[in-house]
Scaffold this motif. Sequence first.
Motif, PDB file in Angstrom:
ATOM      1  N   VAL A  58       0.000  -4.272   5.020  1.00 47.93           N
ATOM      2  CA  VAL A  58      -0.877  -3.142   5.330  1.00 47.93           C
ATOM      3  C   VAL A  58      -1.958  -3.616   6.291  1.00 47.93           C
ATOM      4  O   VAL A  58      -2.580  -4.654   6.087  1.00 47.93           O
ATOM      5  CB  VAL A  58      -1.536  -2.572   4.049  1.00 47.93           C
ATOM      6  N   THR A  88      -6.517   2.542  -1.249  1.00 45.97           N
ATOM      7  CA  THR A  88      -5.362   1.946  -0.578  1.00 45.97           C
ATOM      8  C   THR A  88      -5.134   0.526  -1.065  1.00 45.97           C
ATOM      9  O   THR A  88      -3.995   0.121  -1.331  1.00 45.97           O
ATOM     10  CB  THR A  88      -5.559   1.972   0.953  1.00 45.97           C
ATOM     11  N   TRP A  92      -1.884  -0.950  -3.099  1.00 50.75           N
ATOM     12  CA  TRP A  92      -1.177  -2.134  -2.615  1.00 50.75           C
ATOM     13  C   TRP A  92      -1.136  -3.234  -3.673  1.00 50.75           C
ATOM     14  O   TRP A  92      -0.099  -3.895  -3.847  1.00 50.75           O
ATOM     15  CB  TRP A  92      -1.830  -2.645  -1.331  1.00 50.75           C
ATOM     16  N   THR A  99       4.085  -0.235  -0.444  1.00 54.27           N
ATOM     17  CA  THR A  99       2.963   0.090   0.421  1.00 54.27           C
ATOM     18  C   THR A  99       3.101  -0.691   1.721  1.00 54.27           C
ATOM     19  O   THR A  99       3.211  -1.910   1.694  1.00 54.27           O
ATOM     20  CB  THR A  99       1.629  -0.274  -0.256  1.00 54.27           C
TER      21      THR A  99
END
Length: 163
Positions: A58, A88, A92, A99
Motif C-alpha cells: 500500500v 487503511t 492492512w 489490501t
Amino acid sequence: TPYFMVHSQYDLFAVSMNLWGHYWIAHKFTKGDLTWAEAYRRMIVDYLPEPPMGSGKVIFSPACYFHCILTVPRFWVTSANNSGLAATLRLWLNQPQDTAGRIYDTCKGFNCGFHEQYMPKTQIRKHRRLSEATQTNGGPGELAKPTVSIHSLEMRPQMIVQI
C-alpha cells in the motif's frame, strides 16, 4: 513482501532541506518556494509505485506539509482521497494480502490535504516528555541527553513516558 508506505506529497523534511538547507518548520514560503514545492509534489505522485492488487503493498500519499505523520496526533485525522490513514493501516495490518494499491490526494494547492478543523484536542496527563526525564551522560547502559535544539524539540513529536 507486503509493506505499507506513507509519503506526504509535500514532505516537510524534504521540502525544507531542499529549499533552505535545513529542517525549518515555521519558514514563510515565497512564490518561488511554492513553485518548487508544487514541482516536488508532481514528482512524488509520478514516481510513487503502483502496487499490483493482491500484493499486500500500500502506498498512502496525502497532500499535506508534514513529516513522520505516524508519530503525531494528526495521524488519526489524516486522509488521502477520502481514505483515512488510521483505518487503511488497520485494514492492512489485519488483512495485508487483501489490501493493495496507491491512495493519494488529487486536490489542488499547497497543503490542500490538511484539514485543521479535524485536528484532535489531545490532553496528556501524568506524563512527561522523555527529553525531560532524568538522563545521564551516556555511560554504559545509560541514556544520553539528546543533542537536538530546543526549537526542534518543540516542533516535533515527543516520546512520552508514564510516571
